[in-house]
Motif scaffolding. Sequence first.
Motif, PDB file in Angstrom:
ATOM      1  N   UNK A 252       0.841  -1.193   0.000  1.00  0.00           N
ATOM      2  CA  UNK A 252       0.000   0.000   0.000  1.00  0.00           C
ATOM      3  C   UNK A 252       0.877   1.245   0.000  1.00  0.00           C
TER       4      UNK A 252
ATOM      5  N   UNK B 263      -6.846  -0.564 -12.865  1.00  0.00           N
ATOM      6  CA  UNK B 263      -6.317   0.162 -11.715  1.00  0.00           C
ATOM      7  C   UNK B 263      -4.964  -0.422 -11.321  1.00  0.00           C
ATOM      8  N   UNK B 264      -4.009   0.486 -11.194  1.00  0.00           N
ATOM      9  CA  UNK B 264      -2.686   0.033 -10.812  1.00  0.00           C
ATOM     10  C   UNK B 264      -2.610  -0.155  -9.309  1.00  0.00           C
ATOM     11  N   UNK B 265      -3.224   0.768  -8.574  1.00  0.00           N
ATOM     12  CA  UNK B 265      -3.107   0.726  -7.126  1.00  0.00           C
ATOM     13  C   UNK B 265      -4.092  -0.227  -6.508  1.00  0.00           C
ATOM     14  N   UNK B 266      -3.962  -1.527  -6.775  1.00  0.00           N
ATOM     15  CA  UNK B 266      -4.979  -2.468  -6.314  1.00  0.00           C
ATOM     16  C   UNK B 266      -5.062  -2.566  -4.818  1.00  0.00           C
ATOM     17  N   UNK B 267      -3.920  -2.658  -4.149  1.00  0.00           N
ATOM     18  CA  UNK B 267      -3.940  -2.872  -2.709  1.00  0.00           C
ATOM     19  C   UNK B 267      -4.461  -1.665  -1.965  1.00  0.00           C
ATOM     20  N   UNK B 268      -3.917  -0.488  -2.320  1.00  0.00           N
ATOM     21  CA  UNK B 268      -4.359   0.706  -1.585  1.00  0.00           C
ATOM     22  C   UNK B 268      -5.841   0.953  -1.828  1.00  0.00           C
ATOM     23  N   UNK B 269      -6.286   0.668  -3.069  1.00  0.00           N
ATOM     24  CA  UNK B 269      -7.697   0.844  -3.374  1.00  0.00           C
ATOM     25  C   UNK B 269      -8.533  -0.068  -2.500  1.00  0.00           C
TER      26      UNK B 269
ATOM     27  N   UNK C 100       2.475   1.809  -3.346  1.00  0.00           N
ATOM     28  CA  UNK C 100       1.593   2.291  -4.405  1.00  0.00           C
ATOM     29  C   UNK C 100       1.202   3.733  -4.210  1.00  0.00           C
TER      30      UNK C 100
END
Lengths: 187, 693
Positions: free
Chosen positions: A152, B272-278, A155
């Motif tokens: 997290x 979406x690149x930011x899978x985890x943060x999303x 990213x």
Amino acid sequence: MGNKQTIFTTQQLDAYQDCTFFTRKEIIRLFHRYRDLAPQLIPLDYTNKPDVKVPYELIGSMPELKENPFRQRIAEVFSEDGEGNMTLDDFLDMFSVLSEMAPRDLKAYYAFKIYDFNNDDYICVSDLEKTLNKLTRNELSEDESRLVCEKVIDEADLDNDGRLSLEDFQHMIIRAPDFLSTFHIRI
Amino acid sequence: MDFRGSYAEGSAAGDYGYQGAPESLRLRQRLSAVPDQSSPQFNWNPDHTSENEEGSSDRQNLKELPLPMELKKAIRQVQQMKVPVVSGWQSWRRSKSKTLKRFREEAGGILAYVALWRRNLQKIGGHFGGGVQSYFLFLRFLVVLNFFSFLLIASFVLVPSIIFHSRSSGNNSNINISAGQEVCTYYEPNPQGLVDFYTYFIDLLTGTGFMEYSYLFYGYYNNTEGITNDFSYNIPLAYLLTAAFYSIFCLICIVIRMGSVIRVTVKTGGRTVGGYSMLVFTGWDYGLQGDRATKLKQNNIRYKLQVDLEEERIKLKAASLTLGQTVGLYSLRAFLNLIVLGLIIGAFICIFLATQFSQTNRETDFLSLVVQYLPSIVITLANFVVPFLCDQIALLEKHAPSTTIILALLRAVFLRLASLGVLLITLWSQITCSTEDGGTCLPCGYNHTLYQCWETRVGQEMYKLAMFDFLTVIAVMILVEFPRRMVVDSCSWKLVKFVGRQEFVVPQNVLGLVYGQTVVWIGALFCPLLPVINTVKFIIIFYCKKMTLFYNCQPANRTFRSTSSNFFFLLVLLFGWILAAFTLIYSVAAIHPSMSCGPFRSLTMMWSVVPNSFHSLSSSTQDFLHYIGSQAFSIPLFVLSCVVLSYMAALASVYGQSVSLLKAQLKLEGRDKQFLVKQIEELSLASRKRQDC
């Protein structure tokens, strides 16, 4: 609409209508929901602005919040005293931000505050771990939890300081199509 | 600007009557290590130009300020105390805009109140999340679409036909029958003599018998050009144009709905690149209520995170395969794809044979019900068996989990729509005698021995498909889902608990809806009442699915993100529409209409009713339409749309470039900030050392 209600003065209702995303009818309905939490505590007449707070335990027992793992943080963020005891203003504010008409930036600001457990204006690794535990009911293993937190931060952290600031958070939220529909409580 | 200081000034300047002490409000904004970074700034002294703005924009900004309520009320007081000097015109405008805003709020409230099924959808979304709710939203969209299509058809085709039938006015234009064509005009749909009682039941299910010669099917409509007292209504033209407008209306609705969904997808840059943060920050649905739903959502999120981590591991492993292993894996995948293709082609052959058999054998006993429903049965079976087998094969293919899901969906979509296509091709080849020698088609231009009125037969086939689909949904619900729940709840064997309750799998259900809607689109030309039948069918399905959702199902572990899946559903619906459009165009333009029934019985081609009535328009209208159809108009139009398209593409790429530039700038600013903070620390350390010395 007619001045049939005696809870608020017209000026108060106008002020609430301008400061939240609710209409007159919804504000009256929300007042009754607020009062139902503690009928002995909350007077029916708000024209002289009584200074009453509903304690956190009653707020946390509302059906909309009862099973939300973040209910304590939500109440803390929106309450005046920071402990979760909410006045009517806080109550209206909270549901106004969580309603479907609130814009994304406003929601992102408050979401950032909710996930910032130690209130230092940054979401650091410990905040992330606490968020993750609440999201998965502590069922992720240590390794998995650590991996996810690292990913997290990788990213979303744009200025490379190892923690997420409000700008990082807002930048990530812009790319999230579901945020508006998930950060939403219907009441 | 220090926020707290200016508030104290403000309270000294005017009496707001608030008893709350300013100190308690400050508690909400904790002292931060880096001052004034994230606390919002508000300009208490706006410059002169902003006073002339509309009051409503101030009010809108007030709602969006991330401040506590007391501060917002204070700001509002300050705003109201500033009485801007406005002319009479501006004050009139402001009061009008205020009433307009209030009116819009009331109208929005009323619209939300009458929106169909609003409470039900909220309850479903609250308990099962956005993915399942998107299925029901899609269903509601289709119900409304079908209902408005029915209104269109009823007002332009059905009601005039009823009026002309009841008045029996207007002249049926006589058709010119050449020598060998008397046999083409023979059409006797009503059953002769006494019939058994159960045939009524069979007729209800198959659209034959008493239902065949009715408003339900094409064959009942006459080619009257009802001329009464200077009023002429050309029913064949109305029939054709209504069908065309109905298709275009549905296309516009789908495209508009897709547009609103696509806007969101483009903004977020596609994948979406930011899978985890999303997932971590936007994954939790705050609207969820109920203990069970919350636990399930938590399990869901945990599952998704574990799946994502697993995908990373698989990718790392795949990247580290040797050349020999990679070649082996790809050849295995190619082989398995061939097997899947073979299965699909096998299904198509079964459908082809079943349709041929069903069309050529038409008896009237009870077994004939099965024979008549044979194509529907085969299609439904194929759509159940083949995806199941493909899922098992996909386990061997060793793709990443998300790729497996997408592949399975694509295969299921292809199978559904292509099986419909095969059915239609079979029907068409039989009607136009492509499978036999040209002998039977010679007198009439179509196969009159098998089909006295081929359009009604096609309509009946579509009616049967729709009926069988509906019956399958009800039967599966009653015979599979309820018993499964009862068994799972009362039985305590490990195996039973492992199988568990039925999962509400959204994609398969949506494909079923798309299939039903495509059938309606194809059949609407031949069975004008099909949209209203479909409306009723979808409404019943809504309530049935809602009931089965709450009583029998548990939410699936693998859920889709609602926005990208919304777009996917609409895309599949668009494919169905394209299939229906091809069918319509082919029937209208290539096949000879039946000579014994229907509004087009005197023509050689359905489309020719349009050029024929064209000549009855005034000459100026004819010239105008000629001009629009000519090259002098269409080529400049085409060039203009190319120019507009390239402009839009250039604009989009410019925005994309500025987004990446701003992102890079943000990164640089962050580094600058760190550098400056370090400098400040070093300088303060150095100055402190100097002071000590």
